[in-house]
Design a protein around this motif. Structure first.
Motif, PDB file in Angstrom:
ATOM      1  N   ARG A  11       0.524  -1.556  -0.020  1.00 20.99           N
ATOM      2  CA  ARG A  11      -0.010   0.147  -0.157  1.00 20.99           C
ATOM      3  C   ARG A  11       0.892   0.870  -0.181  1.00 20.99           C
ATOM      4  O   ARG A  11       0.304   2.601  -1.265  1.00 20.99           O
ATOM      5  CB  ARG A  11      -1.143   0.062   1.486  1.00 20.99           C
ATOM      6  N   ASN A  12       1.842   1.086   0.818  1.00 21.66           N
ATOM      7  CA  ASN A  12       2.574   2.296   1.101  1.00 21.66           C
ATOM      8  C   ASN A  12       3.249   2.300  -1.077  1.00 21.66           C
ATOM      9  O   ASN A  12       3.446   3.522  -0.768  1.00 21.66           O
ATOM     10  CB  ASN A  12       3.707   2.478   1.844  1.00 21.66           C
ATOM     11  N   PHE A  13       3.663   1.672  -1.226  1.00 23.07           N
ATOM     12  CA  PHE A  13       5.001   1.372  -2.412  1.00 23.07           C
ATOM     13  C   PHE A  13       3.957   2.167  -3.225  1.00 23.07           C
ATOM     14  O   PHE A  13       4.485   3.368  -4.103  1.00 23.07           O
ATOM     15  CB  PHE A  13       5.339   0.184  -2.901  1.00 23.07           C
ATOM     16  N   PHE A  14       2.835   1.617  -3.960  1.00 25.15           N
ATOM     17  CA  PHE A  14       1.957   1.773  -4.812  1.00 25.15           C
ATOM     18  C   PHE A  14       1.340   3.365  -4.469  1.00 25.15           C
ATOM     19  O   PHE A  14       0.807   4.221  -5.409  1.00 25.15           O
ATOM     20  CB  PHE A  14       0.926   1.242  -5.541  1.00 25.15           C
ATOM     21  N   GLY A  15       0.818   3.839  -3.149  1.00 25.54           N
ATOM     22  CA  GLY A  15       0.010   4.754  -2.642  1.00 25.54           C
ATOM     23  C   GLY A  15       1.502   5.717  -3.635  1.00 25.54           C
ATOM     24  O   GLY A  15       0.758   7.515  -3.211  1.00 25.54           O
ATOM     25  N   ASN A  16       2.870   5.293  -3.055  1.00 27.56           N
ATOM     26  CA  ASN A  16       3.640   6.808  -3.210  1.00 27.56           C
ATOM     27  C   ASN A  16       4.072   6.835  -4.519  1.00 27.56           C
ATOM     28  O   ASN A  16       4.279   7.690  -4.984  1.00 27.56           O
ATOM     29  CB  ASN A  16       4.871   6.638  -2.590  1.00 27.56           C
ATOM     30  N   TYR A  17       4.292   5.890  -5.236  1.00 20.83           N
ATOM     31  CA  TYR A  17       4.189   5.734  -7.384  1.00 20.83           C
ATOM     32  C   TYR A  17       3.250   5.764  -7.726  1.00 20.83           C
ATOM     33  O   TYR A  17       3.317   6.670  -9.117  1.00 20.83           O
ATOM     34  CB  TYR A  17       5.326   5.061  -6.927  1.00 20.83           C
ATOM     35  N   HIS A  18       2.063   5.172  -7.368  1.00 25.70           N
ATOM     36  CA  HIS A  18       1.338   5.181  -8.282  1.00 25.70           C
ATOM     37  C   HIS A  18      -0.547   5.590  -7.349  1.00 25.70           C
ATOM     38  O   HIS A  18      -1.156   4.877  -7.553  1.00 25.70           O
ATOM     39  CB  HIS A  18       0.688   4.040  -9.022  1.00 25.70           C
ATOM     40  N   GLY A  19      -0.136   7.150  -6.689  1.00 25.91           N
ATOM     41  CA  GLY A  19      -1.255   7.576  -6.212  1.00 25.91           C
ATOM     42  C   GLY A  19      -2.281   8.030  -6.426  1.00 25.91           C
ATOM     43  O   GLY A  19      -3.411   7.350  -6.452  1.00 25.91           O
ATOM     44  N   SER A  20      -2.641   7.935  -7.683  1.00 23.43           N
ATOM     45  CA  SER A  20      -4.070   9.087  -8.919  1.00 23.43           C
ATOM     46  C   SER A  20      -4.402   7.451  -8.985  1.00 23.43           C
ATOM     47  O   SER A  20      -5.395   7.756  -9.239  1.00 23.43           O
ATOM     48  CB  SER A  20      -2.940  10.193  -9.422  1.00 23.43           C
ATOM     49  N   SER A  21      -3.562   6.710  -9.095  1.00 22.12           N
ATOM     50  CA  SER A  21      -3.955   5.483 -10.139  1.00 22.12           C
ATOM     51  C   SER A  21      -4.390   4.593  -9.230  1.00 22.12           C
ATOM     52  O   SER A  21      -5.270   3.192  -9.920  1.00 22.12           O
ATOM     53  CB  SER A  21      -3.682   5.112 -11.565  1.00 22.12           C
ATOM     54  N   TYR A  22      -4.175   4.037  -8.296  1.00 20.28           N
ATOM     55  CA  TYR A  22      -3.464   3.065  -7.193  1.00 20.28           C
ATOM     56  C   TYR A  22      -5.685   2.428  -6.722  1.00 20.28           C
ATOM     57  O   TYR A  22      -5.650   3.578  -6.257  1.00 20.28           O
ATOM     58  CB  TYR A  22      -3.287   2.721  -6.938  1.00 20.28           C
ATOM     59  N   LEU A  23      -5.930   2.048  -6.341  1.00 20.44           N
ATOM     60  CA  LEU A  23      -6.892   1.418  -5.934  1.00 20.44           C
ATOM     61  C   LEU A  23      -6.682   0.214  -4.958  1.00 20.44           C
ATOM     62  O   LEU A  23      -7.820   0.921  -3.904  1.00 20.44           O
ATOM     63  CB  LEU A  23      -8.242   0.518  -6.853  1.00 20.44           C
ATOM     64  N   SER A  24      -6.399  -0.518  -5.464  1.00 20.67           N
ATOM     65  CA  SER A  24      -6.848  -1.765  -3.695  1.00 20.67           C
ATOM     66  C   SER A  24      -5.701  -3.131  -4.124  1.00 20.67           C
ATOM     67  O   SER A  24      -5.262  -2.985  -5.167  1.00 20.67           O
ATOM     68  CB  SER A  24      -7.689  -2.542  -3.114  1.00 20.67           C
ATOM     69  N   HIS A  25      -5.214  -3.981  -3.004  1.00 18.50           N
ATOM     70  CA  HIS A  25      -4.598  -5.224  -4.025  1.00 18.50           C
ATOM     71  C   HIS A  25      -5.267  -6.232  -2.827  1.00 18.50           C
ATOM     72  O   HIS A  25      -5.885  -5.865  -1.568  1.00 18.50           O
ATOM     73  CB  HIS A  25      -3.091  -4.451  -3.674  1.00 18.50           C
ATOM     74  N   GLN A  26      -4.731  -7.581  -3.359  1.00 16.14           N
ATOM     75  CA  GLN A  26      -5.499  -8.568  -2.759  1.00 16.14           C
ATOM     76  C   GLN A  26      -4.103  -9.514  -2.443  1.00 16.14           C
ATOM     77  O   GLN A  26      -3.323  -9.891  -3.292  1.00 16.14           O
ATOM     78  CB  GLN A  26      -6.265  -9.374  -3.950  1.00 16.14           C
TER      79      GLN A  26
END
Length: 722
Positions: free
Chosen positions: A207-222
């Motif tokens: 969550r921290n990695f993708f929120g930092n580098y893809h924050g505008s497009s990241y939705l969630s993960h599984q």
């Protein structure tokens, strides 16, 4: 081999085909075989019709042929998906091109071969088949230009038809992508090699990695964990649930017979309902014993994760880019569809994949060379002199004309075909160990392996020699390969004709579903188990496409060398077209899609067959001292290769990647219509619906992380009984 031996082989195969097709037309009408011959329809409609007994059930009829023929391509697309349409399109292509080749070669090349030298011909039944091949043409013959002209007509017609099919199938694939707006894989990226920070949980790291580098497009993960204990309980729960469903259906009747367990020869004294009630109670107790702490204890064993994005375009960009300076960390790929995921291979470390692929490649090559032994044995059967040396005690039997015709004309191709039944399971196992993350990639990889294997062992090994020492000698002289092929292919053409005849019986055994009949009989009458609609198979593209491509290669390479093979090939492709249409409509279910990705394999193999045919023709013309025909064929090779390169640049990337224009237009349409919110909600549970409880290796489990809260798996497991 003489012409009468060929007719003996044809008579035996035609008789077997008539027998199998007659039995099929009778067996398909029996209610006990409905799950064998109408599995797809039963699985789709979830019901089966019961009919009163009529005399028509015991009489063979060709009605199934008309029913298979009358369905349109849209019906095939709806039943079997785009892959089935691609497969049938290739059969149609083969029928068209070999119809053209048959007309040109039978009326042009065959007379040139037959009257290629001054000789006293025997009556046709007693003629050697070599007089119908190019081997009967004398050196420097002026009639060799007929063969060259025929080769030009076949090549030009093939390129035109291939271009038409490639263009048409590319449009179908683009339509398939645009018409699947709810394909969750377009929004999903498979993430592997997740670094272990040692401080925070794996979910927080992602969550921290993708929120930092893809924050505008990241939705969630599984997240995907290895929780074998929980998964084993889930598997047992699913089995109990399915048994309850069967008992509920059986309880509708007034009389319910008590069945024995296992083989039907021994059983317990407990009733079935009590047995499953006890199992349910035990499972409930075990499931309640699993706490949230037990699950989070295994978070260090996080295997991979599905990362969801708000748009298709964002997911495509992330899947193509390297996420960190270290290429072995944060590895991203386009995720397969939920139903296509091969869950057990997600546990393979990304760093081990290259080692697995190299190892499986080595094993595949070793297996190919080990298979030289049965091929060598088969080749010895085609030559009586070698057989008499190998089996001196059969000399008196081999002197009988009928035995000679059966042994040399029928037996070799049958034995080789039986040996080849061991190849697909081995190649599928190697493709599984290789580490494919989707079922479709695993089947595609197995298709490649089987294709290379069959072309090498059926064509090259057979034509180069009949002895293992000569084969090894041929492989040490690659510069003379064209000359060796030019000398050997006309001699082995008669064996290839009998191999095509044996393929007729293979098609009839396919429609008979012999193994499925035996399995159903054992399951119903020996194991005392009910028919299970969940056991409907998928279409075996990995075995059928290499098989059809091999026959196509034999047709191209023998067309101007031994034209007698062309009528038998036409019968094979026409029969295969009807048989496979019937199987797609009635037998096989479409559990996952490859989206037509196998067409480039078909196209490239067909072009390879054309180029190989032209190279062999150059060698033959050189041996026949026809410099004009040999030199005139060289531009044909160059033109075919340029045509293939043009098709690759024009169409190939449609099958390997998605276009930005299509993705952005689909995203805009979903945002305008309001469907995007529904798709985002579906993403959170879409992959969990295809939880690996139904997979063969049940060792992984999914855990949804929506960025805020994480639901415990204990509550989710109990839904199996609802």
């Amino acid at each position: 081999m003489d012409f009468s031996a060929l007719m003996t082989s044809a008579g035996i195969n035609i008789g077997l085909c008539a027998l199998f097709l007659s039995l099929y037309s009778i067996l398909r009408k029996q209610p006990t075989n409905v799950y064998v011959y109408f599995g797809r329809r039963i699985a789709q409609d979830h019901n089966r019709e019961t009919e009163c007994f009529t005399l028509d059930r015991l009489l063979p009829s060709p009605s199934w042929i008309f029913k298979a023929w009358e369905n349109t391509e849209s019906d095939i697309l709806q039943c079997g998906g785009l892959d089935s349409v691609v497969f049938l399109r290739f059969l149609v292509f083969s029928i068209r091109i070999f119809s053209i080749a048959a007309i040109v070669c039978l009326f042009g090349v065959l007379p040139a071969n037959y009257f290629g030298r001054d000789m006293l011909h025997k009556r046709i039944p007693f003629e050697s088949l070599e007089v119908f091949t190019i081997a009967n043409v004398i050196e420097g013959s002026r009639w060799l230009w007929v063969h060259c002209l025929a080769l030009y007509i076949i090549t030009f017609s093939s390129c035109v038809l291939l271009y038409h099919e490639y263009k048409s199938i590319s449009r179908l694939r683009l339509a398939y992508i645009r018409n699947s707006p709810h394909n969750l894989s377009h929004f999903t990226v498979l993430l592997r090699s997740i670094p272990n920070s040692g401080v925070e949980m794996a979910g927080d790291t992602i969550r921290n990695f993708f929120g930092n580098y893809h924050g505008s497009s990241y939705l969630s993960h599984q997240l995907i964990y290895r929780t074998g204990k929980v998964q084993k309980l889930m598997s047992s729960a699913e089995k109990v649930y399915r048994k309850f469903v069967q008992l509920k259906l059986a309880s509708c009747g007034l009389n319910t017979r008590q069945k024995l367990y296992r083989c039907g020869l021994c059983g317990g004294d407990k009733s079935i309902p009590f047995h499953f009630q006890r199992n349910e109670e035990d499972l409930d107790e075990k499931i309640t014993d699993i706490t949230t702490a037990d699950i989070f204890q295994e978070q260090e064993g996080c295997l991979a994760a599905f990362v969801f994005f708000k748009t298709r375009y964002a997911a495509a960009i992330v899947s193509q880019l390297m996420q960190s300076p270290n290429p072995t960390l944060w590895v991203t790929d386009q995720a397969p569809e939920p139903r296509d995921v091969y869950w057990s291979n997600l546990s393979i470390s990304y760093k081990c994949l290259w080692f697995r692929r190299v190892l499986m490649l080595i094993i595949s090559v070793v297996f190919m060379f080990v298979f030289l032994l049965p091929v060598t044995f088969v080749q010895s059967l085609t030559q009586l002199t070698q057989m008499k040396k190998m089996f001196p005690f059969f000399r008196d039997i081999l002197k009988m004309p009928m035995v000679t015709k059966v042994v040399t004309g029928y037996l070799p191709s049958v034995i080789l075909l039986l040996f080849f039944y061991t190849v697909p399971p081995v190649m599928m196992l190697l493709s599984t160990v290789e580490g494919s993350i989707s079922r479709s990639d695993r089947k595609k990889s197995a298709c490649h392996k089987i294709l290379y294997f069959t072309i090498w062992n059926v064509f090259f090994v057979n034509v180069l020699s009949g002895s293992l020492l000569t084969q090894l000698n041929a492989m040490t002289r690659p510069n003379d390969l064209a000359t060796q092929l030019a000398e050997a292919v006309p001699k082995q053409a008669t064996f290839f004709i009998t191999y095509v005849l044996t393929g007729w019986v293979g098609l009839c055994s396919e429609i008979m579903q012999i193994f499925a009949l035996i399995y159903t009989f054992v399951r119903r009458y020996i194991c005392q188990l009910d028919d299970d609609p969940q056991l409907v198979p998928t279409f075996p593209y990995h075995t059928e496409i290499p098989k059809v491509l091999l026959y196509s290669l034999l047709g191209f390479t023998c067309s101007i060398l031994a034209p007698l093979i062309l009528p038998f090939l036409l019968v094979y492709f026409c029969l295969g077209y009807v048989v496979y249409r019937n199987q797609i409509l009635n037998v096989y279910v479409c559990k996952y899609e490859m989206g037509g990705k196998l067409w480039p394999v078909v196209h490239n193999t067909t072009v390879f067959s054309l180029v190989l045919t032209q190279i062999i023709a150059i060698g033959v013309f050189g041996l026949k001292s026809s410099k004009f025909s040999s030199g005139f064929t060289i531009p044909l090779v160059i033109g075919t290769l340029l045509f293939n390169e043009y098709c690759r640049q024009r169409f190939y990337y449609v099958f390997t990647s998605l276009s930005v224009q299509d993705l952005i237009e689909m995203d805009r349409e979903d945002e305008i219509s309001g469907r995007m919110e529904y798709i985002h909600e579906e993403l959170l549970s879409g992959y969990y619906k295809f939880f690996p409880a139904k997979d063969s290796n049940k060792s992984d489990i999914c855990n949804v992380d929506d960025g805020a809260t994480t639901a415990t798996e204990s509550n989710q497991f109990s839904s199996i009984f609802s």
